[in-house]
Design a protein around this motif. Structure first.
Motif, mmCIF file in Angstrom:
data_model
loop_
_atom_site.group_PDB
_atom_site.id
_atom_site.type_symbol
_atom_site.label_atom_id
_atom_site.label_comp_id
_atom_site.label_asym_id
_atom_site.label_seq_id
_atom_site.Cartn_x
_atom_site.Cartn_y
_atom_site.Cartn_z
ATOM 1 N N LEU A 286 0.889 -1.165 0.000
ATOM 2 C CA LEU A 286 0.000 0.000 0.000
ATOM 3 C C LEU A 286 0.922 1.208 0.000
ATOM 4 O O LEU A 286 1.588 1.481 0.992
ATOM 5 N N VAL A 287 1.010 1.876 -1.154
ATOM 6 C CA VAL A 287 1.880 3.041 -1.223
ATOM 7 C C VAL A 287 1.072 4.292 -0.931
ATOM 8 O O VAL A 287 -0.135 4.337 -1.137
ATOM 9 N N LYS A 288 1.765 5.307 -0.442
ATOM 10 C CA LYS A 288 1.115 6.558 -0.074
ATOM 11 C C LYS A 288 1.563 7.676 -1.018
ATOM 12 O O LYS A 288 2.743 7.784 -1.330
ATOM 13 N N VAL A 289 0.605 8.469 -1.456
ATOM 14 C CA VAL A 289 0.868 9.616 -2.321
ATOM 15 C C VAL A 289 0.464 10.863 -1.546
ATOM 16 O O VAL A 289 -0.692 11.007 -1.147
ATOM 17 N N ASN A 290 1.422 11.749 -1.316
ATOM 18 C CA ASN A 290 1.145 12.997 -0.597
ATOM 19 C C ASN A 290 0.628 14.057 -1.561
ATOM 20 O O ASN A 290 1.212 14.255 -2.630
ATOM 21 N N VAL A 291 -0.455 14.719 -1.173
ATOM 22 C CA VAL A 291 -1.028 15.773 -2.007
ATOM 23 C C VAL A 291 -1.393 16.975 -1.143
ATOM 24 O O VAL A 291 -1.568 16.851 0.060
ATOM 25 N N LYS A 292 -1.512 18.110 -1.798
ATOM 26 C CA LYS A 292 -1.967 19.314 -1.099
ATOM 27 C C LYS A 292 -3.494 19.329 -1.146
ATOM 28 O O LYS A 292 -4.093 19.025 -2.183
ATOM 29 N N VAL A 293 -4.114 19.663 -0.008
ATOM 30 C CA VAL A 293 -5.577 19.726 0.041
ATOM 31 C C VAL A 293 -6.013 21.070 0.621
ATOM 32 O O VAL A 293 -5.264 21.709 1.349
ATOM 33 N N ASN A 294 -7.242 21.468 0.286
ATOM 34 C CA ASN A 294 -7.771 22.706 0.855
ATOM 35 C C ASN A 294 -8.455 22.415 2.194
ATOM 36 O O ASN A 294 -8.439 21.281 2.666
ATOM 37 N N GLU A 295 -9.059 23.428 2.787
ATOM 38 C CA GLU A 295 -9.664 23.297 4.116
ATOM 39 C C GLU A 295 -10.748 22.227 4.164
ATOM 40 O O GLU A 295 -10.961 21.587 5.185
ATOM 41 N N SER A 296 -11.450 22.028 3.053
ATOM 42 C CA SER A 296 -12.542 21.047 3.041
ATOM 43 C C SER A 296 -12.053 19.640 2.672
ATOM 44 O O SER A 296 -12.843 18.720 2.543
ATOM 45 N N GLY A 297 -10.725 19.482 2.482
ATOM 46 C CA GLY A 297 -10.170 18.161 2.185
ATOM 47 C C GLY A 297 -10.129 17.807 0.713
ATOM 48 O O GLY A 297 -9.795 16.688 0.346
ATOM 49 N N LYS A 298 -10.472 18.761 -0.150
ATOM 50 C CA LYS A 298 -10.435 18.513 -1.589
ATOM 51 C C LYS A 298 -9.005 18.694 -2.102
ATOM 52 O O LYS A 298 -8.303 19.608 -1.701
ATOM 53 N N ILE A 299 -8.604 17.810 -2.999
ATOM 54 C CA ILE A 299 -7.241 17.821 -3.541
ATOM 55 C C ILE A 299 -7.064 18.978 -4.524
ATOM 56 O O ILE A 299 -7.934 19.240 -5.351
ATOM 57 N N TYR A 300 -5.915 19.664 -4.413
ATOM 58 C CA TYR A 300 -5.520 20.645 -5.420
ATOM 59 C C TYR A 300 -4.926 19.859 -6.581
ATOM 60 O O TYR A 300 -4.034 19.044 -6.394
ATOM 61 N N GLY A 301 -5.400 20.098 -7.788
ATOM 62 C CA GLY A 301 -4.857 19.399 -8.946
ATOM 63 C C GLY A 301 -5.342 17.965 -9.007
ATOM 64 O O GLY A 301 -6.460 17.664 -8.607
ATOM 65 N N SER A 302 -4.474 17.066 -9.485
ATOM 66 C CA SER A 302 -4.873 15.672 -9.617
ATOM 67 C C SER A 302 -3.733 14.744 -9.225
ATOM 68 O O SER A 302 -2.592 15.167 -9.103
ATOM 69 N N VAL A 303 -4.069 13.493 -9.032
ATOM 70 C CA VAL A 303 -3.070 12.468 -8.749
ATOM 71 C C VAL A 303 -2.692 11.855 -10.091
ATOM 72 O O VAL A 303 -3.559 11.514 -10.889
ATOM 73 N N THR A 304 -1.387 11.718 -10.340
ATOM 74 C CA THR A 304 -0.921 11.241 -11.637
ATOM 75 C C THR A 304 -0.162 9.921 -11.498
ATOM 76 O O THR A 304 0.335 9.588 -10.417
#
Length: 86
Positions: free
Chosen positions: A14-32
């Protein structure tokens, strides 16, 4: 047989991908696929970006999603990856 063992090893990870999220937990951009490839390489797997495809659609929040990794001609690993906030 070796490729299938390698695929099973990837599938059991199980690999982990770190992403930036806003206050409501929505991801900025997309996972590639590149981000998943980086996570797999960091976990010790030799994988090329072109062999990683994201199965899950509309990754907008943190959580666990599915990808497929081509390990060898005709040999694929089903991978679970976790999207987590940085």
């Amino acid at each position: 047989a070796e490729a299938q063992a390698y695929a099973a090893k990837i599938a059991s990870s199980l690999v982990k991908v770190n992403v930036k999220v806003n206050e409501s937990g929505k991801i900025y951009g997309s996972v590639t696929p590149a981000q998943i490839t980086e996570a797999l390489v960091a976990a010790g797997f030799e994988v090329e970006k072109k062999n990683v495809s994201i199965v899950s659609e509309n990754i907008e929040t943190v959580g666990t999603y599915d990808a497929k990794v081509k390990c060898y001609k005709g040999v694929f690993a089903d991978l679970k990856f976790e999207v987590i906030a940085e």
